[in-house]
Enzyme design. Structure first.
Site, PDB file in Angstrom:
ATOM      1  CD1 TRP A 157       0.051  -1.424   3.139  1.00 18.96           C
ATOM      2  CD2 TRP A 157       0.634   0.733   3.255  1.00 18.96           C
ATOM      3  NE1 TRP A 157       0.883  -1.274   4.231  1.00 18.96           N
ATOM      4  CE2 TRP A 157       1.262   0.051   4.331  1.00 18.96           C
ATOM      5  CE3 TRP A 157       0.865   2.115   3.129  1.00 18.96           C
ATOM      6  CZ2 TRP A 157       2.087   0.687   5.253  1.00 18.96           C
ATOM      7  CZ3 TRP A 157       1.690   2.750   4.049  1.00 18.96           C
ATOM      8  CH2 TRP A 157       2.280   2.036   5.098  1.00 18.96           C
ATOM      9  CG  ASN A 158       5.137   1.278   0.908  1.00 16.35           C
ATOM     10  OD1 ASN A 158       4.871   0.578  -0.081  1.00 16.35           O
ATOM     11  ND2 ASN A 158       6.331   1.302   1.452  1.00 16.35           N
ATOM     12  CE  LYS A 181      -3.195  -9.430  -2.923  1.00 16.02           C
ATOM     13  NZ  LYS A 181      -3.509  -8.077  -2.410  1.00 16.02           N
ATOM     14  CB  ALA A 183      -1.940  -3.304  -0.373  1.00 12.86           C
ATOM     15  N   GLY A 235       6.414  -6.410  -0.540  1.00  6.30           N
ATOM     16  CA  GLY A 235       5.706  -6.299   0.731  1.00  6.30           C
ATOM     17  C   GLY A 235       6.612  -6.723   1.859  1.00  6.30           C
ATOM     18  CB  SER A 236       5.882  -7.667   5.325  1.00  3.30           C
ATOM     19  OG  SER A 236       4.968  -8.722   5.101  1.00  3.30           O
ATOM     20  CD  GLU A 257      12.591  -5.318  -5.217  1.00  9.53           C
ATOM     21  OE1 GLU A 257      13.093  -4.731  -4.245  1.00  9.53           O
ATOM     22  OE2 GLU A 257      13.213  -5.531  -6.269  1.00  9.53           O
ATOM     23  CB  CYS A 291      11.103  -0.927   1.688  1.00  8.52           C
ATOM     24  SG  CYS A 291      11.289  -0.257   0.042  1.00  8.52           S
ATOM     25  CD  GLU A 386      10.188  -2.574   7.009  1.00 10.17           C
ATOM     26  OE1 GLU A 386       9.504  -3.601   7.129  1.00 10.17           O
ATOM     27  OE2 GLU A 386      10.447  -2.068   5.905  1.00 10.17           O
TER      28      GLU A 386
HETATM   29  P1  NAD Z   1       2.293  -6.881   3.427  1.00  6.94           P
HETATM   30  O1  NAD Z   1       3.311  -7.954   3.276  1.00  6.94           O
HETATM   31  O2  NAD Z   1       1.398  -6.912   4.606  1.00  6.94           O
HETATM   32  O3  NAD Z   1       1.339  -6.870   2.163  1.00  6.94           O
HETATM   33  C1  NAD Z   1       1.865  -6.816   0.850  1.00  6.94           C
HETATM   34  C2  NAD Z   1       0.888  -7.459  -0.103  1.00  6.94           C
HETATM   35  O4  NAD Z   1       0.748  -8.840   0.227  1.00  6.94           O
HETATM   36  C3  NAD Z   1      -0.517  -6.857  -0.063  1.00  6.94           C
HETATM   37  O5  NAD Z   1      -1.005  -6.797  -1.388  1.00  6.94           O
HETATM   38  C4  NAD Z   1      -1.303  -7.878   0.741  1.00  6.94           C
HETATM   39  O6  NAD Z   1      -2.675  -7.915   0.401  1.00  6.94           O
HETATM   40  C5  NAD Z   1      -0.621  -9.177   0.297  1.00  6.94           C
HETATM   41  N1  NAD Z   1      -0.786 -10.288   1.222  1.00  6.94           N
HETATM   42  C6  NAD Z   1      -0.773 -10.254   2.567  1.00  6.94           C
HETATM   43  N2  NAD Z   1      -0.949 -11.511   3.062  1.00  6.94           N
HETATM   44  C7  NAD Z   1      -1.085 -12.336   1.995  1.00  6.94           C
HETATM   45  C8  NAD Z   1      -1.307 -13.744   1.852  1.00  6.94           C
HETATM   46  N3  NAD Z   1      -1.413 -14.550   2.907  1.00  6.94           N
HETATM   47  N4  NAD Z   1      -1.397 -14.250   0.604  1.00  6.94           N
HETATM   48  C9  NAD Z   1      -1.291 -13.443  -0.471  1.00  6.94           C
HETATM   49  N5  NAD Z   1      -1.081 -12.114  -0.398  1.00  6.94           N
HETATM   50  C10 NAD Z   1      -0.988 -11.568   0.831  1.00  6.94           C
HETATM   51  O7  NAD Z   1       3.091  -5.509   3.316  1.00  6.94           O
HETATM   52  P2  NAD Z   1       2.525  -4.035   3.363  1.00  6.94           P
HETATM   53  O8  NAD Z   1       2.164  -3.729   4.778  1.00  6.94           O
HETATM   54  O9  NAD Z   1       1.482  -3.810   2.302  1.00  6.94           O
HETATM   55  O10 NAD Z   1       3.797  -3.199   2.908  1.00  6.94           O
HETATM   56  C11 NAD Z   1       4.789  -2.835   3.775  1.00  6.94           C
HETATM   57  C12 NAD Z   1       5.999  -3.734   3.623  1.00  6.94           C
HETATM   58  O11 NAD Z   1       6.422  -3.733   2.278  1.00  6.94           O
HETATM   59  C13 NAD Z   1       7.182  -3.266   4.430  1.00  6.94           C
HETATM   60  O12 NAD Z   1       7.808  -4.359   5.050  1.00  6.94           O
HETATM   61  C14 NAD Z   1       8.099  -2.658   3.372  1.00  6.94           C
HETATM   62  O13 NAD Z   1       9.454  -2.652   3.738  1.00  6.94           O
HETATM   63  C15 NAD Z   1       7.821  -3.516   2.210  1.00  6.94           C
HETATM   64  N6  NAD Z   1       8.169  -2.841   0.956  1.00  6.94           N
HETATM   65  C16 NAD Z   1       9.261  -3.263   0.274  1.00  6.94           C
HETATM   66  C17 NAD Z   1       9.642  -2.618  -0.891  1.00  6.94           C
HETATM   67  C18 NAD Z   1      10.854  -3.055  -1.651  1.00  6.94           C
HETATM   68  O14 NAD Z   1      11.005  -2.631  -2.774  1.00  6.94           O
HETATM   69  N7  NAD Z   1      11.724  -3.885  -1.103  1.00  6.94           N
HETATM   70  C19 NAD Z   1       8.879  -1.545  -1.368  1.00  6.94           C
HETATM   71  C20 NAD Z   1       7.762  -1.131  -0.653  1.00  6.94           C
HETATM   72  C21 NAD Z   1       7.412  -1.804   0.518  1.00  6.94           C
END
Ligand code: NAD
Length: 483
Positions: A157-158, A181, A183, A235-236, A257, A291, A386
């Site tokens: 989402w960020n 898909k 967030a 994501g995370s 990522e 991130c 983080e």
């Molecule tokens: P998140 O991992 O909670 O969610 C990311 C995505 O995964 C969302 O679309 C969410 O709906 C999906 N998701 C969650 N659980 C799932 C499951 N069980 N099955 C399938 N999909 C699922 O992360 P967030 O809170 O949206 O984003 C923040 C994180 O993203 C931070 O840790 C940040 O460091 C990281 N991030 C990394 C980068 C990078 O380039 N390395 C860039 C931006 C954000």
């Protein structure tokens, strides 16, 4: 105007298959503005049936899209870029409303997002192969590059716009089809981008967006289906590991990522004023929810006092408030869980002896005061995880070797920063840091044409530049025996 475009987008989306009229799509879920608590809009709540239908469309569209030349694909991508830029204000306002990013940053993100489309519209034309010198006079050996196939993309989402185009633009340029898909906190920006793709003349089945409040259920069909050849996730680290394991079931190619825990090293020979300006930019951007945000600020003991004084003034001067105001620099956290994590990092640090020289308190609502913590030492959670919030912890150091060891003492390896005027140290320390991205006297190194990505628990693969295109191409070796 933004509202009109969002509604128009929703109608377009429904007629183009982003929200197919099947039973599962009668459901919607609300998107909540974190600054006000107001409902921004509703997104279709897709289920597993919708995911299976989207896969069928993406798989069927692949041979046709692959057969187009990179020049034809580039033409559509360039029109998409133009429309993204033309709608900059509407996209920016939608993003700020969905997830609370200050509007000036949202406008910057739209340009950054368009930058990926711009770059890959051209880079697709440079998916060169090789002619390998042959070991046999009557053989010719070729290595070519071909698109991997249908791709499943999952974004956070960020950065609701840039994380979409950073994946989708290289995938489409390479000749892949994509189901994305976004967030659940900020899906409407992705829906709007997909609508602009269609307006640009892009085929609807080549880039589809599936919005859902149940990401696990929607993702399952993608992992079960071997025709989906690639997972690309941002994501995370926690969720990334889960999806990595899921992707193994059908041996998909994977790009991840993931999270970061960036160290920011300020040596005794640094330009202190420049280091403070840049640490403010990298720490407080997006309310600390990136991130690559500086998460641990190591300052040499001999300049610590001057640095803390200067940085305290800068943190106190930050303007916190309405994300839609042109003067706001820090908005709210995205949701309650995000706020609670930030608050718990601060209270843990304070309980263990840290001091908040600026800020330190939550509220009102999902806001957290921009905070500067000093006397931060090993054993505090803020140095291990983080934070994802507007909190800057300062740690003192005296030796280069010790600070490099401390910087590397983490499972993460995304971005690291160092401040020095000593060229030898700049090389030595950047080579010793176990990170995918290093900023030397540069707090904002990311740009569409450079590689972005991490090592260790921060991920696999790179986005941006020619490296980003490679993630969507398979190497095919052709050996020709001449008659
Ligand atoms: P998140 O991992 O909670 O969610 C990311 C995505 O995964 C969302 O679309 C969410 O709906 C999906 N998701 C969650 N659980 C799932 C499951 N069980 N099955 C399938 N999909 C699922 O992360 P967030 O809170 O949206 O984003 C923040 C994180 O993203 C931070 O840790 C940040 O460091 C990281 N991030 C990394 C980068 C990078 O380039 N390395 C860039 C931006 C954000």
């Amino acid at each position: 105007m933004a509202k009109a475009i969002a509604l128009r987008t929703q109608r377009r989306s429904e007629s183009r298959g982003f929200s197919p009229g099947c039973k599962e799509h009668m459901k919607t879920f609300n998107i909540i503005n974190p600054a006000t608590g107001a409902v921004v809009g509703a997104a279709a709540d897709a289920g597993a049936g919708d995911a299976r239908a989207a896969i069928e469309r993406a798989v069927a569209a692949f041979p046709l899209w692959k057969a187009k030349t990179a020049f034809e694909r580039g033409d559509i991508l360039r029109r998409w870029r133009d429309l993204i830029l033309k709608n900059e204000e509407a996209i920016a306002r939608l993003m700020s409303n969905e997830m609370g990013k200050p509007i000036t940053e949202s406008r910057g993100e739209v340009k950054y997002a368009a930058g990926f489309v711009d770059w890959y519209a051209e880079e697709g034309k440079r998916a060169y192969g090789d002619i390998i010198p042959s070991h046999a006079g009557a053989k010719r050996l070729l290595a070519t590059r071909q698109p991997v196939g249908a791709v499943y993309a999952v974004t956070p989402w960020n950065f609701p716009a840039a994380m979409v185009t950073r994946k989708v633009a290289p995938a489409l340029a390479a000749g892949c089809t994509v189901v994305l898909k976004p967030a659940e906190q900020s899906p409407l920006t992705a829906v709007l981008l997909a609508a602009l793709w269609i307006e640009a003349g892009g085929p609807a089945d080549v880039f589809q967006v599936l919005t859902t409040a149940d990401p696990a259920a929607v993702s399952e069909p993608f992992f079960a289906d071997a025709r989906v050849r690639k997972l690309t996730f941002t994501g995370s680290t926690e969720v990334g590991k889960l999806l990595y394991a899921q992707a193994a079931r059908t041996v998909k190619r994977v790009s991840l990522e993931l999270g970061g825990h960036a160290p920011f090293l300020v040596f005794e020979d640094a330009d202190i004023a420049a280091a403070v300006t840049q640490v403010m930019a990298t720490k407080f951007r997006n309310a600390g929810q990136t991130c690559v945000c500086a998460n641990r600020i190591y300052v040499h003991a001999s300049i610590r006092e001057a640095f803390v004084t200067k940085m305290s003034d800068a943190v106190r001067a930050l303007r916190v408030g309405d994300p839609l105001s042109d003067t706001t620099q820090v908005g709210p956290l995205v949701d309650r869980a995000g706020l609670d994590k930030v608050a718990s990092h601060v209270s843990d640090a304070v309980a263990k002896g840290a001091r908040a020289v600026v800020g330190g308190q939550a509220g009102p609502g999902l806001f957290f005061e921009p905070t500067l913590l000093v006397d931060v030492v090993a054993g505090m959670r803020i140095l291990e995880e983080e934070t994802f919030g507007p909190v800057a912890p300062i740690i003192s150091f005296t030796s280069e070797a010790d600070v490099v060891a401390a910087a590397n003492n983490t499972p993460y390896g995304l971005a690291a920063y160092l401040w020095t005027r000593d060229l030898g140290r700049a090389f030595r320390v950047s080579e010793a840091l176990d990170y995918g991205i290093i900023g030397v006297n540069d707090g904002l190194p990311a740009t569409p044409h450079a590689p972005f990505g991490g090592v260790k628990a921060s991920g696999i693969g790179r986005e941006g530049g020619r490296w980003g295109l490679e993630e969507y191409l398979d190497v095919k070796y052709v050996s020709i025996a001449l008659p």
